[in-house]
Design a protein around this motif. Structure first.
Motif: not given
Ligand code: PEP
Ligand code: MN
Length: 342
Positions: A300, A133, A105, A109, A307-308, A138-139, A305
Protein backbone atom coordinates in the motif's frame (compact mmCIF):
# COMPACT_ATOMS: atom_id res chain seq x y z
CA UNK A 1 -8.66 -43.26 -14.97
CA UNK A 2 -6.62 -41.71 -17.73
CA UNK A 3 -5.98 -43.18 -21.16
CA UNK A 4 -2.47 -42.24 -22.27
CA UNK A 5 -2.30 -42.01 -26.05
CA UNK A 6 0.81 -42.86 -28.10
CA UNK A 7 3.02 -40.04 -29.35
CA UNK A 8 1.92 -41.03 -32.85
CA UNK A 9 -1.84 -41.37 -32.15
CA UNK A 10 -3.87 -39.71 -34.91
CA UNK A 11 -7.14 -37.74 -34.48
CA UNK A 12 -9.23 -40.68 -35.71
CA UNK A 13 -7.77 -43.01 -33.07
CA UNK A 14 -8.31 -40.40 -30.38
CA UNK A 15 -11.88 -39.97 -31.53
CA UNK A 16 -12.58 -43.71 -31.40
CA UNK A 17 -11.33 -43.95 -27.81
CA UNK A 18 -13.41 -40.93 -26.85
CA UNK A 19 -16.53 -42.41 -28.45
CA UNK A 20 -16.04 -45.77 -26.75
CA UNK A 21 -15.72 -44.12 -23.36
CA UNK A 22 -18.73 -41.89 -23.90
CA UNK A 23 -20.78 -44.84 -25.07
CA UNK A 24 -20.25 -46.38 -21.62
CA UNK A 25 -21.19 -43.22 -19.76
CA UNK A 26 -17.73 -41.83 -18.99
CA UNK A 27 -17.23 -38.08 -18.74
CA UNK A 28 -14.29 -37.08 -20.91
CA UNK A 29 -11.62 -34.43 -20.34
CA UNK A 30 -8.80 -33.95 -22.81
CA UNK A 31 -5.53 -33.18 -21.05
CA UNK A 32 -2.95 -31.86 -23.49
CA UNK A 33 0.67 -32.13 -22.35
CA UNK A 34 3.64 -30.79 -24.27
CA UNK A 35 4.24 -34.10 -26.04
CA UNK A 36 1.19 -36.25 -25.76
CA UNK A 37 -2.52 -36.35 -25.21
CA UNK A 38 -4.07 -37.94 -22.18
CA UNK A 39 -7.80 -38.63 -22.04
CA UNK A 40 -9.22 -38.26 -18.56
CA UNK A 41 -12.32 -40.40 -18.07
CA UNK A 42 -14.54 -40.17 -15.01
CA UNK A 43 -17.04 -43.00 -14.59
CA UNK A 44 -17.69 -46.48 -13.29
CA UNK A 45 -14.31 -48.03 -12.43
CA UNK A 46 -15.73 -51.58 -12.40
CA UNK A 47 -16.37 -51.71 -16.13
CA UNK A 48 -12.99 -50.37 -17.34
CA UNK A 49 -11.46 -53.81 -17.94
CA UNK A 50 -14.39 -54.89 -20.11
CA UNK A 51 -14.01 -51.99 -22.57
CA UNK A 52 -10.94 -53.40 -24.37
CA UNK A 53 -9.28 -49.98 -24.39
CA UNK A 54 -5.74 -51.40 -24.08
CA UNK A 55 -5.98 -52.98 -27.50
CA UNK A 56 -7.42 -49.99 -29.32
CA UNK A 57 -5.06 -48.39 -31.88
CA UNK A 58 -3.17 -45.40 -30.56
CA UNK A 59 -3.54 -46.33 -26.88
CA UNK A 60 -0.33 -46.61 -24.89
CA UNK A 61 -1.62 -47.35 -21.40
CA UNK A 62 -4.53 -47.10 -19.00
CA UNK A 63 -3.75 -45.57 -15.62
CA UNK A 64 -6.35 -45.74 -12.84
CA UNK A 65 -6.42 -42.59 -10.67
CA UNK A 66 -6.99 -43.54 -7.06
CA UNK A 67 -7.16 -40.02 -5.66
CA UNK A 68 -10.63 -38.43 -5.29
CA UNK A 69 -9.40 -35.49 -7.35
CA UNK A 70 -8.70 -36.74 -10.85
CA UNK A 71 -8.05 -33.96 -13.35
CA UNK A 72 -5.80 -31.93 -11.07
CA UNK A 73 -3.82 -34.92 -9.83
CA UNK A 74 -0.18 -35.37 -10.69
CA UNK A 75 -1.05 -38.94 -11.71
CA UNK A 76 -3.19 -37.65 -14.58
CA UNK A 77 -0.47 -35.37 -15.95
CA UNK A 78 3.16 -35.86 -15.01
CA UNK A 79 4.45 -32.52 -16.17
CA UNK A 80 3.70 -29.31 -14.25
CA UNK A 81 1.03 -27.05 -15.70
CA UNK A 82 1.90 -23.52 -16.68
CA UNK A 83 -0.95 -21.03 -16.49
CA UNK A 84 -0.46 -18.37 -19.14
CA UNK A 85 -2.12 -14.99 -18.69
CA UNK A 86 -1.24 -12.53 -21.45
CA UNK A 87 2.59 -12.55 -21.42
CA UNK A 88 2.94 -13.88 -17.85
CA UNK A 89 3.46 -17.60 -17.25
CA UNK A 90 2.75 -18.97 -13.77
CA UNK A 91 4.27 -22.34 -12.96
CA UNK A 92 7.33 -22.12 -15.24
CA UNK A 93 10.96 -21.42 -14.40
CA UNK A 94 10.28 -17.91 -13.15
CA UNK A 95 8.75 -16.95 -9.81
CA UNK A 96 5.83 -14.57 -10.33
CA UNK A 97 5.09 -11.79 -7.86
CA UNK A 98 1.54 -10.47 -7.47
CA UNK A 99 1.39 -7.23 -5.50
CA UNK A 100 -0.92 -4.37 -4.67
CA UNK A 101 -3.32 -3.16 -2.02
CA UNK A 102 -5.78 -5.34 -0.16
CA UNK A 103 -8.62 -3.17 -1.44
CA UNK A 104 -9.01 -0.67 -4.24
CA UNK A 105 -9.75 2.52 -2.28
CA UNK A 106 -9.45 5.37 -4.76
CA UNK A 107 -8.07 6.20 -8.19
CA UNK A 108 -5.01 7.86 -6.72
CA UNK A 109 -4.30 5.03 -4.26
CA UNK A 110 -4.55 2.30 -6.89
CA UNK A 111 -2.65 4.04 -9.68
CA UNK A 112 0.13 5.02 -7.26
CA UNK A 113 0.34 1.45 -5.95
CA UNK A 114 0.34 0.03 -9.50
CA UNK A 115 3.21 2.26 -10.58
CA UNK A 116 5.17 1.46 -7.42
CA UNK A 117 4.83 -2.32 -7.60
CA UNK A 118 5.57 -2.30 -11.31
CA UNK A 119 8.74 -0.30 -10.76
CA UNK A 120 9.82 -2.81 -8.12
CA UNK A 121 9.27 -5.70 -10.56
CA UNK A 122 5.83 -7.20 -9.82
CA UNK A 123 4.23 -8.97 -12.78
CA UNK A 124 0.61 -8.90 -11.61
CA UNK A 125 -1.44 -6.21 -9.83
CA UNK A 126 -3.91 -7.19 -7.12
CA UNK A 127 -6.72 -5.15 -5.60
CA UNK A 128 -10.02 -6.16 -4.04
CA UNK A 129 -13.20 -4.52 -5.29
CA UNK A 130 -15.54 -6.87 -3.40
CA UNK A 131 -14.20 -7.43 0.09
CA UNK A 132 -15.52 -10.31 2.22
CA UNK A 133 -15.09 -8.65 5.65
CA UNK A 134 -15.64 -10.22 9.04
CA UNK A 135 -17.61 -7.17 10.14
CA UNK A 136 -20.62 -5.93 8.15
CA UNK A 137 -19.62 -2.40 9.21
CA UNK A 138 -16.12 -2.57 7.66
CA UNK A 139 -15.30 -1.19 4.19
CA UNK A 140 -16.80 -3.63 1.67
CA UNK A 141 -15.06 -2.42 -1.49
CA UNK A 142 -15.76 -0.02 -4.38
CA UNK A 143 -17.38 -2.78 -6.47
CA UNK A 144 -17.65 -1.91 -10.19
CA UNK A 145 -15.92 1.43 -9.67
CA UNK A 146 -12.94 -0.49 -8.22
CA UNK A 147 -12.90 -2.88 -11.19
CA UNK A 148 -12.80 0.06 -13.60
CA UNK A 149 -9.81 1.45 -11.72
CA UNK A 150 -8.03 -1.92 -12.00
CA UNK A 151 -8.62 -1.88 -15.76
CA UNK A 152 -7.26 1.66 -15.95
CA UNK A 153 -4.18 0.75 -13.90
CA UNK A 154 -3.56 -2.24 -16.17
CA UNK A 155 -3.93 -0.09 -19.27
CA UNK A 156 -1.37 2.37 -17.96
CA UNK A 157 1.21 -0.05 -16.51
CA UNK A 158 0.71 -3.12 -18.69
CA UNK A 159 0.31 -5.24 -15.54
CA UNK A 160 -1.96 -8.29 -15.56
CA UNK A 161 -4.71 -7.92 -12.90
CA UNK A 162 -6.36 -10.15 -10.31
CA UNK A 163 -9.40 -9.48 -8.14
CA UNK A 164 -11.61 -11.47 -5.81
CA UNK A 165 -15.20 -12.37 -6.62
CA UNK A 166 -17.72 -13.36 -3.97
CA UNK A 167 -20.79 -14.35 -5.95
CA UNK A 168 -22.28 -14.64 -9.42
CA UNK A 169 -22.91 -10.92 -9.75
CA UNK A 170 -19.35 -9.90 -8.86
CA UNK A 171 -17.99 -12.64 -11.17
CA UNK A 172 -19.95 -11.32 -14.13
CA UNK A 173 -18.69 -7.80 -13.49
CA UNK A 174 -15.08 -8.82 -12.83
CA UNK A 175 -14.93 -10.79 -16.09
CA UNK A 176 -15.36 -7.54 -18.00
CA UNK A 177 -12.44 -5.76 -16.34
CA UNK A 178 -9.73 -8.09 -14.99
CA UNK A 179 -7.51 -10.94 -16.17
CA UNK A 180 -7.54 -13.38 -13.23
CA UNK A 181 -10.45 -14.24 -10.92
CA UNK A 182 -9.61 -14.85 -7.26
CA UNK A 183 -11.66 -17.15 -5.08
CA UNK A 184 -10.98 -16.20 -1.48
CA UNK A 185 -10.38 -18.48 1.48
CA UNK A 186 -13.95 -17.98 2.72
CA UNK A 187 -15.41 -19.16 -0.59
CA UNK A 188 -13.11 -22.10 -1.26
CA UNK A 189 -15.99 -24.50 -0.75
CA UNK A 190 -18.67 -22.39 -2.42
CA UNK A 191 -19.16 -25.15 -4.96
CA UNK A 192 -21.68 -23.26 -7.06
CA UNK A 193 -19.26 -20.34 -7.42
CA UNK A 194 -16.41 -22.75 -8.23
CA UNK A 195 -18.46 -24.22 -11.07
CA UNK A 196 -19.28 -20.73 -12.32
CA UNK A 197 -15.64 -19.62 -12.45
CA UNK A 198 -14.89 -22.94 -14.13
CA UNK A 199 -17.40 -22.13 -16.85
CA UNK A 200 -16.15 -18.53 -17.13
CA UNK A 201 -12.93 -19.76 -18.76
CA UNK A 202 -10.91 -17.04 -16.97
CA UNK A 203 -7.74 -18.05 -15.10
CA UNK A 204 -8.56 -18.68 -11.43
CA UNK A 205 -6.46 -18.02 -8.33
CA UNK A 206 -7.83 -20.39 -5.70
CA UNK A 207 -6.98 -19.60 -2.07
CA UNK A 208 -6.86 -22.43 0.45
CA UNK A 209 -9.77 -22.29 2.93
CA UNK A 210 -9.12 -21.20 6.50
CA UNK A 211 -9.47 -24.72 7.82
CA UNK A 212 -9.31 -26.77 4.65
CA UNK A 213 -7.13 -29.82 4.26
CA UNK A 214 -4.92 -30.01 1.20
CA UNK A 215 -7.24 -32.68 -0.18
CA UNK A 216 -10.29 -30.40 0.22
CA UNK A 217 -8.36 -27.61 -1.50
CA UNK A 218 -7.52 -29.87 -4.44
CA UNK A 219 -11.14 -31.03 -4.61
CA UNK A 220 -12.15 -27.37 -4.90
CA UNK A 221 -9.69 -27.01 -7.80
CA UNK A 222 -11.23 -30.15 -9.33
CA UNK A 223 -14.62 -28.37 -9.40
CA UNK A 224 -13.12 -25.61 -11.55
CA UNK A 225 -11.16 -27.91 -13.87
CA UNK A 226 -14.08 -30.31 -14.29
CA UNK A 227 -15.97 -27.44 -15.94
CA UNK A 228 -13.27 -27.35 -18.62
CA UNK A 229 -11.10 -24.59 -17.13
CA UNK A 230 -7.55 -25.85 -16.59
CA UNK A 231 -6.09 -22.46 -15.69
CA UNK A 232 -6.05 -22.78 -11.91
CA UNK A 233 -3.37 -21.40 -9.59
CA UNK A 234 -3.41 -22.70 -6.01
CA UNK A 235 -2.59 -20.21 -3.24
CA UNK A 236 -1.57 -21.19 0.30
CA UNK A 237 -2.56 -18.29 2.60
CA UNK A 238 -2.25 -19.73 6.09
CA UNK A 239 -4.65 -21.89 8.07
CA UNK A 240 -6.37 -21.61 11.44
CA UNK A 241 -4.46 -23.22 14.29
CA UNK A 242 -4.29 -22.69 18.08
CA UNK A 243 -1.41 -20.25 17.53
CA UNK A 244 -2.46 -16.63 17.87
CA UNK A 245 0.87 -14.80 17.61
CA UNK A 246 0.22 -14.62 13.87
CA UNK A 247 -3.05 -13.98 12.03
CA UNK A 248 -2.92 -17.53 10.60
CA UNK A 249 -0.29 -20.25 10.50
CA UNK A 250 1.53 -20.41 7.19
CA UNK A 251 1.59 -24.05 6.15
CA UNK A 252 4.69 -23.97 3.98
CA UNK A 253 4.83 -27.74 3.75
CA UNK A 254 1.61 -27.43 1.74
CA UNK A 255 3.73 -26.13 -1.14
CA UNK A 256 5.74 -29.30 -1.80
CA UNK A 257 2.76 -31.47 -0.81
CA UNK A 258 0.37 -29.76 -3.23
CA UNK A 259 2.98 -29.69 -5.97
CA UNK A 260 3.62 -33.39 -5.42
CA UNK A 261 -0.09 -34.29 -5.52
CA UNK A 262 -1.10 -31.94 -8.31
CA UNK A 263 0.30 -30.57 -11.57
CA UNK A 264 -1.14 -27.11 -10.86
CA UNK A 265 1.09 -24.14 -9.96
CA UNK A 266 1.22 -23.23 -6.27
CA UNK A 267 1.84 -19.74 -4.93
CA UNK A 268 2.05 -18.38 -1.36
CA UNK A 269 0.40 -15.36 0.27
CA UNK A 270 2.59 -14.41 3.26
CA UNK A 271 0.50 -11.29 3.95
CA UNK A 272 -2.74 -12.96 5.02
CA UNK A 273 -0.78 -15.90 6.44
CA UNK A 274 1.07 -13.78 8.99
CA UNK A 275 -0.90 -10.54 9.33
CA UNK A 276 2.25 -8.56 10.23
CA UNK A 277 4.41 -6.57 7.87
CA UNK A 278 7.60 -7.66 9.61
CA UNK A 279 6.81 -11.31 9.01
CA UNK A 280 5.97 -10.95 5.33
CA UNK A 281 9.52 -10.76 3.94
CA UNK A 282 10.97 -13.75 5.87
CA UNK A 283 8.01 -15.94 4.91
CA UNK A 284 8.13 -14.75 1.28
CA UNK A 285 11.81 -15.73 1.08
CA UNK A 286 11.05 -19.08 2.70
CA UNK A 287 8.20 -19.72 0.25
CA UNK A 288 10.45 -19.25 -2.75
CA UNK A 289 13.05 -21.52 -1.16
CA UNK A 290 10.31 -24.13 -0.61
CA UNK A 291 9.47 -24.15 -4.33
CA UNK A 292 6.51 -21.77 -4.60
CA UNK A 293 5.79 -20.67 -8.17
CA UNK A 294 4.88 -17.20 -7.02
CA UNK A 295 3.87 -14.87 -4.21
CA UNK A 296 0.90 -12.66 -3.45
CA UNK A 297 1.93 -9.66 -1.38
CA UNK A 298 -0.10 -6.73 -0.10
CA UNK A 299 1.58 -3.38 -0.76
CA UNK A 300 0.00 0.00 0.00
CA UNK A 301 1.40 3.48 -0.80
CA UNK A 302 0.52 4.53 2.78
CA UNK A 303 -0.18 1.43 4.89
CA UNK A 304 -1.16 3.45 7.98
CA UNK A 305 -4.07 4.92 5.98
CA UNK A 306 -5.25 1.62 4.46
CA UNK A 307 -8.97 0.87 4.76
CA UNK A 308 -8.21 -2.83 4.91
CA UNK A 309 -5.26 -4.95 6.11
CA UNK A 310 -2.91 -2.02 6.77
CA UNK A 311 -0.90 -3.86 9.49
CA UNK A 312 0.21 -6.53 7.00
CA UNK A 313 0.80 -4.23 4.02
CA UNK A 314 4.35 -3.47 2.94
CA UNK A 315 5.44 0.04 2.05
CA UNK A 316 6.67 0.40 -1.54
CA UNK A 317 10.23 0.71 -0.17
CA UNK A 318 9.92 -2.53 1.84
CA UNK A 319 8.56 -4.22 -1.23
CA UNK A 320 11.42 -3.06 -3.43
CA UNK A 321 13.92 -4.40 -0.88
CA UNK A 322 12.09 -7.72 -0.74
CA UNK A 323 12.11 -8.07 -4.53
CA UNK A 324 15.91 -7.75 -4.53
CA UNK A 325 16.17 -10.43 -1.83
CA UNK A 326 13.79 -12.75 -3.68
CA UNK A 327 16.04 -12.71 -6.73
CA UNK A 328 18.89 -14.06 -4.62
CA UNK A 329 16.74 -16.80 -3.07
CA UNK A 330 15.26 -17.74 -6.44
CA UNK A 331 18.72 -17.98 -7.98
CA UNK A 332 19.82 -20.25 -5.11
CA UNK A 333 17.04 -22.71 -6.02
CA UNK A 334 17.67 -22.48 -9.75
CA UNK A 335 14.93 -20.03 -10.67
CA UNK A 336 14.54 -16.42 -11.72
CA UNK A 337 11.98 -13.78 -10.75
CA UNK A 338 9.74 -12.56 -13.59
CA UNK A 339 10.17 -8.84 -14.05
CA UNK A 340 8.20 -6.51 -16.26
CA UNK A 341 10.37 -4.87 -18.87
CA UNK A 342 10.06 -1.11 -18.48
C1 PEP B 1 -7.39 -11.09 0.02
O1 PEP B 1 -6.57 -11.61 -0.76
O2 PEP B 1 -7.55 -9.86 0.12
C2 PEP B 1 -8.17 -11.97 0.91
C3 PEP B 1 -9.34 -11.58 1.44
O3 PEP B 1 -7.58 -13.14 1.13
P1 PEP B 1 -8.11 -14.49 1.87
O4 PEP B 1 -9.30 -14.93 1.09
O5 PEP B 1 -6.94 -15.40 1.75
O6 PEP B 1 -8.44 -14.12 3.29
MN1 MN C 1 -6.26 -8.42 2.46
Amino acid sequence: MVVVMNLSADPEQINSVQQRLEQFGFEIHMIRGVNRLVIGAVGDRRIISSLGLETMPGVESIVPIMKPYKLVSRESKGESSVVKVKDVSIGGDEVIVIAGPCAVESREQLLTAARQVRRAGAAILRGGAFKPRTSPYAFQGLEEEGLKLLAEASEETGLVTVTEVIDQMSLELAMKYVDIIQIGARNMQNFHLLRSVGRSGKPVLLKRGLSATIEEWLMAAEYVVSEGNESVILCERGIRTFENATRNTLDLSAVPVAKGQSHLPVIVDPSHATGHLRLVAPMARAAVAAGADGLLIEVHPEPHKALCDGPQSLTPEDFERLMAELKLVAAAVGRGVREMVM
